[in-house]
Design an enzyme around this catalytic site. Structure first.
Site: not given
Length: 700
Positions: A48, A177-178, A207, A209, A378, A441, A491
């Site tokens: 790359t 790509d990943g 690419n 690949i 909270r 999240e 929570h």
């Protein structure tokens, strides 16, 4: 696979008119250095970095506004290498551009003590804006950087025309790509479109690949169409050698101010390696001596020499230092003019850059009298945030679609976003301070990191503690970077009740405490919650992320809570009435959060049996363990081996404090759907159960 005809078309150079031989030589130098560095160490990702050499060179040498002599310059563009495995894409630019790396650093890639670790690391290498490597995190955090840029503009220069403020700049990203396959980028990219982040420009290195070779086996979608559907401005550029197309796409992206930009760049990984380009073998392994030599012959380098850099090439690329200083000086004139116009805002900026809090910032924090009506922590946290809001404009945040449950909205604050997203419930403003992450999240965690990295504001994000699991990769990365993100996780136990075991945290407290540098803070009552916020906001400059763990159910306001004790992570909340000064208790009851009240009640039961118990509130194990031995021994005398830990979670992290003879009141299984009182009773979280555990500890 790509055909030879397609490869030929994709690797055909197209250079702008001002491109010279020395520019081409610099790009080829990048390719050869990438191949040599990986070949020397024997592992890494050369392909790359080789195929993206023209893009990286164009960004760093011809596009971005930055100053290699000042990598913290406020006005710089930011660069995020989301494809962190291709770290050489960044390192070689930092070397050529004069950011502080030298050729020896490239030669020592991925070795002990080097400035060039396998993946880029924030604080480790000058010029690295963010630690990347876990795919998707960089792009998602870049969304946070773009959001932070807008919010900071609102704090300091809200009335300037677009592009006319010294606080205007771009966030550039290279994603793989990943990265595109990871779910966190889908979440963050969707939100980026909602936010109309026109200062965000993402290059997608298409690419096709990956480690398993052709991505068609797992990725068949039209990614450009997906990003168009999100609402991004999308362009497609054919060929990594097409510098004309790259620069045109950048100019077009900069001209679009109402949408983030996505530029799909079709490249051939490993080009010009004659035998391995466009294969998985070019992705994550050394090319081999013969292939590296072949690359050098193709680009006109001596195949028998390594790490070759022509002097004229380095002189040319190091010219970026002078150009960067000139850009910095021009910006400084604009900044100084702004400072004269806006002395109050300049004072605010100075305070934030110095990481100082204003005088009296905590003077109006709410306080609750012991014995007053039970209050969920909270709810106490929400009251604290609303009290802090007017004093700390740098504090902003929100929730992953749980604002009413997490209590994360600062009273009276507009929502952050374009006015067009306003609803009946929420009024959006470009510079609002209430963040709406939606049910995203994981993206929230990464975006918070990007906001904090961009600096200098403080950001928080809330969800149920159970869903911290969705955030965990981003939380771990924040801890690795030692950045001051704040997570509000509510929570916090079976105490949430009727939603049942899918929503009831069991293992989460221990799992989060297992993350190095993450502080897990679980206050016992409303006042401890206020003290916790005070401590969190006073901790700056790489103190690490904090998870604030809060109850759904009401808890009593206790007597004896102490601000300094909370800041130290643990303290003596109460000693038995018959205990004389200097006298050690018979047993120590250690508890956190909603279970501290049980320890206090058990102390009374034990006293009826002439057992003198000490109650220790332990809101933060990490802070307590950082205290001097003398303090820890004063709170938990080593000679008192009869100890009980009480927490509505698994026992895993408490054995170190109670020892072999101690007892732990915990829950080692999933819960059920019922009201919190029933669940606490049925699962043994009662004062009587704690007292019985104390008696067992005394017998051990």
């Amino acid at each position: 696979m790509t055909t030879l005809e397609e490869i030929s078309a994709l690797t055909r150079p197209r250079h702008p008119d001002d491109w010279t031989e020395i520019d081409s030589a610099a790009v080829d130098t990048i390719r050869v250095l990438a191949a040599d560095a990986v070949q020397k160490v024997g592992n890494g990702h050369p392909g790359t970095a080789m195929s993206l050499a023209p893009l990286a060179y164009t960004l760093f040498q011809r596009t971005m506004r930055h100053d290699p002599s000042d990598t913290h310059w406020l006005g710089r563009d930011r660069f995020v290498l989301s494809a962190g495995h291709s770290s050489l894409t960044l390192y070689i630019q930092l070397y050529l551009g004069g950011f502080g790396l030298e050729l020896s650093d490239i030669e020592s890639l991925r070795t002990w003590g080097s400035k060039t670790p396998g993946h880029p690391e924030f604080r480790h290498t000058p010029g690295v804006e963010i630690t990347t490597g876990p795919l998707g995190q960089g792009l998602a955090s870049a969304v946070g950087m773009a959001m932070a840029s807008r919010y900071e503009r609102g704090l300091f220069d809200p009335d300037a025309e677009p592009g006319a403020s010294p606080f205007d700049h771009y966030i550039y990203v290279i994603a793989s790509d990943g990265d595109i396959e990871e779910g966190v980028t889908s979440e963050a990219s969707s939100l980026a479109a909602v936010q109309q982040l026109g200062n965000l420009i993402v290059f997608y290195d298409r690419n096709q690949i990956s480690i398993e070779d052709d991505t068609n086996i797992a990725l068949c979608e039209d990614t450009a169409a997906r990003y168009r559907a999100y609402g991004w401005h999308v362009q497609e550029v054919e060929g990594g050698e097409n510098v004309v197309g790259i620069e045109e796409a950048i100019a077009n992206a900069q001209a679009v101010t109402d949408r983030p930009s996505f530029i799909a760049l079709r490249t051939v990984i490993g080009y010009p390696a004659p035998n391995l380009m466009d294969t998985g073998k070019a992705h994550g392994a050394a090319l081999g001596d013969d292939e590296v030599a072949a690359v050098k012959k193709i680009v006109g380098f001596d195949p028998d020499k390594t790490f070759q850099v022509r002097e004229d090439v380095l002189t040319h690329t190091r010219g970026l230092v002078a150009r960067g200083k000139q850009a910095h000086e021009r910006w400084q004139l604009e900044f100084d003019a702004w400072a004269r116009r806006e002395p109050e805002r300049k004072a605010l900026l100075d305070r934030l850059l110095a990481q100082k809090l204003p005088d009296g910032w905590d003077a109006d924090l709410p306080h609750w009298e012991p014995g007053s009506k039970a209050l969920a922590t909270r709810a106490a946290s929400g009251a604290v945030l609303s009290a802090l809001g007017p004093k700390l404009p740098e504090l902003w945040g929100g929730s992953a679609d749980l604002a009413g449950s997490n209590n994360t909205t600062i009273k009276g604050a507009d929502s952050f976003g374009p006015p067009s997203i306003s609803t009946k419930e929420y009024t959006a403003h470009w510079y609002g301070r209430t963040l709406h992450f939606g049910v995203r999240e994981h993206a929230m965690g990464a975006i918070l990191s990007g906001i904090v990295l961009h600096g200098p504001t403080r950001a928080y994000g809330g969800t149920f503690l159970q869903f911290s699991d969705y955030m965990r990769p981003a939380v771990r990365l924040a801890a690795l970077m030692d950045i001051d993100t704040i997570y509000v996780w509510t929570h916090d136990s079976i105490g949430l009740g009727e939603d049942g075991p899918t929503h009831q945290p069991i293992e989460h407290l221990s799992a989060l405490r297992a993350i190095p540098r993450l502080s897990v803070v679980r206050p016992a009552d409303a006042n401890e919650t206020a003290y916790a916020w005070r401590t969190i906001l006073a901790r700056r400059n790489g103190s690490g992320p904090v998870g604030l763990i809060l109850t759904r159910q009401g808890v009593p306001v206790l007597d004896g809570t102490d601000a300094e004790g909370v800041a130290r992570g643990g303290y003596v909340l109460s000693d038995a009435g018959g205990l004389q000064p200097g006298e050690e208790p018979d047993v120590i009851l250690i508890a956190t959060g909603s279970e501290v009240q049980l320890a206090v009640a058990a102390q009374t039961l034990l006293a009826d049996n002439d057992i003198l118990a000490r109650v220790v509130s332990m809101p933060c194990l990490e802070w307590f363990e950082a205290q001097p031995y003398e303090y820890r021994d004063a709170v938990l005398p080593p000679t008192v081996s009869a100890r009980v830990a009480v927490e509505a979670g698994v026992a895993q992290c408490w054995h170190q404090l109670v020892g072999d003879t101690g007892e732990i009141v915990s829950i080692e299984h999933y819960g059920e759907s019922a009201d919190h009182k029933t669940l606490f009773r049925e699962y043994g979280f009662t004062a009587e159960a704690v007292a019985a555990a104390a008696e067992r500890a005394l017998d051990n």
